[in-house]
Write a protein that holds these residues in place. Structure first.
Motif, PDB file in Angstrom:
ATOM      1  N   GLU A 173      40.737  94.731 100.555  1.00  0.00           N
ATOM      2  CA  GLU A 173      40.223  93.830  99.519  1.00  0.00           C
ATOM      3  C   GLU A 173      40.009  92.417 100.050  1.00  0.00           C
ATOM      4  N   GLU A 174      40.908  91.934 100.930  1.00  0.00           N
ATOM      5  CA  GLU A 174      40.753  90.558 101.417  1.00  0.00           C
ATOM      6  C   GLU A 174      39.675  90.436 102.477  1.00  0.00           C
ATOM      7  N   LYS A 175      39.339  91.519 103.172  1.00  0.00           N
ATOM      8  CA  LYS A 175      38.303  91.473 104.205  1.00  0.00           C
ATOM      9  C   LYS A 175      36.914  91.815 103.668  1.00  0.00           C
ATOM     10  N   THR A 176      36.859  92.531 102.579  1.00  0.00           N
ATOM     11  CA  THR A 176      35.599  93.029 102.054  1.00  0.00           C
ATOM     12  C   THR A 176      35.135  92.181 100.876  1.00  0.00           C
ATOM     13  N   SER A 177      33.885  91.784 100.925  1.00  0.00           N
ATOM     14  CA  SER A 177      33.303  91.097  99.782  1.00  0.00           C
ATOM     15  C   SER A 177      31.900  91.645  99.556  1.00  0.00           C
ATOM     16  N   ILE A 178      31.579  91.840  98.319  1.00  0.00           N
ATOM     17  CA  ILE A 178      30.255  92.336  97.954  1.00  0.00           C
ATOM     18  C   ILE A 178      29.473  91.151  97.403  1.00  0.00           C
ATOM     19  N   VAL A 179      28.353  90.861  98.069  1.00  0.00           N
ATOM     20  CA  VAL A 179      27.533  89.724  97.664  1.00  0.00           C
ATOM     21  C   VAL A 179      26.098  90.188  97.464  1.00  0.00           C
ATOM     22  N   HIS A 180      25.371  89.431  96.691  1.00  0.00           N
ATOM     23  CA  HIS A 180      23.957  89.699  96.503  1.00  0.00           C
ATOM     24  C   HIS A 180      23.195  89.156  97.704  1.00  0.00           C
ATOM     25  N   LEU A 181      22.116  89.802  98.083  1.00  0.00           N
ATOM     26  CA  LEU A 181      21.358  89.365  99.256  1.00  0.00           C
ATOM     27  C   LEU A 181      20.717  88.003  99.076  1.00  0.00           C
ATOM     28  N   ASN A 182      20.542  87.550  97.841  1.00  0.00           N
ATOM     29  CA  ASN A 182      20.023  86.199  97.633  1.00  0.00           C
ATOM     30  C   ASN A 182      21.030  85.150  98.112  1.00  0.00           C
ATOM     31  N   GLU A 183      22.321  85.484  98.043  1.00  0.00           N
ATOM     32  CA  GLU A 183      23.358  84.584  98.547  1.00  0.00           C
ATOM     33  C   GLU A 183      23.460  84.697 100.070  1.00  0.00           C
ATOM     34  N   GLY A 184      23.223  85.876 100.591  1.00  0.00           N
ATOM     35  CA  GLY A 184      23.276  86.101 102.026  1.00  0.00           C
ATOM     36  C   GLY A 184      24.682  86.377 102.508  1.00  0.00           C
ATOM     37  N   CYS A 185      24.756  86.975 103.695  1.00  0.00           N
ATOM     38  CA  CYS A 185      26.045  87.246 104.312  1.00  0.00           C
ATOM     39  C   CYS A 185      25.888  87.215 105.833  1.00  0.00           C
ATOM     40  N   ASP A 186      26.982  86.953 106.510  1.00  0.00           N
ATOM     41  CA  ASP A 186      27.007  86.948 107.967  1.00  0.00           C
ATOM     42  C   ASP A 186      27.688  88.218 108.445  1.00  0.00           C
ATOM     43  N   PHE A 187      27.056  88.882 109.417  1.00  0.00           N
ATOM     44  CA  PHE A 187      27.603  90.119 109.954  1.00  0.00           C
ATOM     45  C   PHE A 187      27.213  90.244 111.417  1.00  0.00           C
ATOM     46  N   LEU A 188      28.198  90.324 112.295  1.00  0.00           N
ATOM     47  CA  LEU A 188      27.999  90.491 113.738  1.00  0.00           C
ATOM     48  C   LEU A 188      27.076  89.431 114.343  1.00  0.00           C
ATOM     49  N   GLY A 189      27.207  88.202 113.888  1.00  0.00           N
ATOM     50  CA  GLY A 189      26.398  87.119 114.433  1.00  0.00           C
ATOM     51  C   GLY A 189      25.027  86.980 113.800  1.00  0.00           C
ATOM     52  N   PHE A 190      24.745  87.784 112.799  1.00  0.00           N
ATOM     53  CA  PHE A 190      23.461  87.728 112.102  1.00  0.00           C
ATOM     54  C   PHE A 190      23.681  87.266 110.669  1.00  0.00           C
ATOM     55  N   ASN A 191      22.756  86.481 110.155  1.00  0.00           N
ATOM     56  CA  ASN A 191      22.759  86.081 108.766  1.00  0.00           C
ATOM     57  C   ASN A 191      21.663  86.860 108.065  1.00  0.00           C
ATOM     58  N   VAL A 192      22.049  87.652 107.076  1.00  0.00           N
ATOM     59  CA  VAL A 192      21.095  88.469 106.314  1.00  0.00           C
ATOM     60  C   VAL A 192      20.972  87.838 104.939  1.00  0.00           C
ATOM     61  N   ARG A 193      19.753  87.444 104.582  1.00  0.00           N
ATOM     62  CA  ARG A 193      19.554  86.745 103.317  1.00  0.00           C
ATOM     63  C   ARG A 193      18.126  86.903 102.825  1.00  0.00           C
ATOM     64  N   ARG A 194      17.989  86.949 101.503  1.00  0.00           N
ATOM     65  CA  ARG A 194      16.659  86.961 100.883  1.00  0.00           C
ATOM     66  C   ARG A 194      16.260  85.536 100.536  1.00  0.00           C
ATOM     67  N   TYR A 195      14.996  85.245 100.761  1.00  0.00           N
ATOM     68  CA  TYR A 195      14.446  83.921 100.465  1.00  0.00           C
ATOM     69  C   TYR A 195      13.294  84.077  99.488  1.00  0.00           C
ATOM     70  N   ARG A 196      12.843  82.957  98.952  1.00  0.00           N
ATOM     71  CA  ARG A 196      11.708  82.899  98.014  1.00  0.00           C
ATOM     72  C   ARG A 196      11.921  83.818  96.805  1.00  0.00           C
ATOM     73  N   GLY A 197      13.040  83.658  96.172  1.00  0.00           N
ATOM     74  CA  GLY A 197      13.318  84.427  94.968  1.00  0.00           C
ATOM     75  C   GLY A 197      13.482  85.915  95.211  1.00  0.00           C
ATOM     76  N   GLY A 198      13.887  86.287  96.384  1.00  0.00           N
ATOM     77  CA  GLY A 198      14.115  87.693  96.700  1.00  0.00           C
ATOM     78  C   GLY A 198      12.910  88.409  97.264  1.00  0.00           C
ATOM     79  N   ALA A 199      11.817  87.689  97.498  1.00  0.00           N
ATOM     80  CA  ALA A 199      10.605  88.327  97.989  1.00  0.00           C
ATOM     81  C   ALA A 199      10.654  88.604  99.495  1.00  0.00           C
ATOM     82  N   VAL A 200      11.382  87.775 100.239  1.00  0.00           N
ATOM     83  CA  VAL A 200      11.382  87.880 101.695  1.00  0.00           C
ATOM     84  C   VAL A 200      12.812  88.034 102.190  1.00  0.00           C
TER      85      VAL A 200
END
Length: 139
Positions: free
Chosen positions: A11-38
């Motif tokens: 529970e302390e290591k895992t967090s579920i986030v929306h892609l509009n907020e973005g997340c960092d994983f293995l040195g990569f930032n994964v995020r949606r931009y422009r209202g979720g279009a990109v």
């Protein structure tokens, strides 16, 4: 016998986030931009900070060394980092890192050759100015 079980996510290591907020994983930032279009995947700022810090430490350790030693030390580091992040949106990061490497190498040359006025004529700096990828740099 060996009992196989499903691992329970911590529970302390895992967090579920929306892609509009973005997340960092293995040195990569994964995020949606422009209202979720990109959806863009980029290197994280922490990863860029780490490579800059490592390059600065390597160049500082090589003060007084010849240009060939600097090239042989920096090239594998830069090429490996670029190969890892080449498949994502990293063009701006590569250009910024290229400028940072130029600054580091210029400082190295100024320290190694304190009495030279025309540092642009140093062989290592000439290769970086011309953007020759085989010598030093990301291009």
């Amino acid at each position: 016998m060996l009992k196989l079980s499903k691992p329970d996510p911590s529970e302390e290591k895992t967090s579920i986030v929306h892609l509009n907020e973005g997340c960092d994983f293995l040195g990569f930032n994964v995020r949606r931009y422009r209202g979720g279009a990109v959806l863009l995947i980029k290197p994280t700022t922490a990863a860029v900070r780490r490579i800059r810090k490592r390059l600065a430490a390597e160049v500082k350790a090589l003060r007084g060394a010849n240009a060939e030693a600097v090239i042989h030390k920096l090239n594998p580091i830069i090429r490996g980092w670029a190969a890892y992040y080449r498949s994502v949106v990293s063009s701006r990061v590569f250009h910024a890192l290229y400028a940072y490497v130029w600054k580091l190498v210029y400082k190295w040359a100024a320290h190694t050759h304190p009495n030279k006025q025309a540092l642009g004529h140093h062989p290592l700096l000439r290769h970086v100015q011309q953007g020759q990828a085989g010598q030093v740099g990301l291009r």
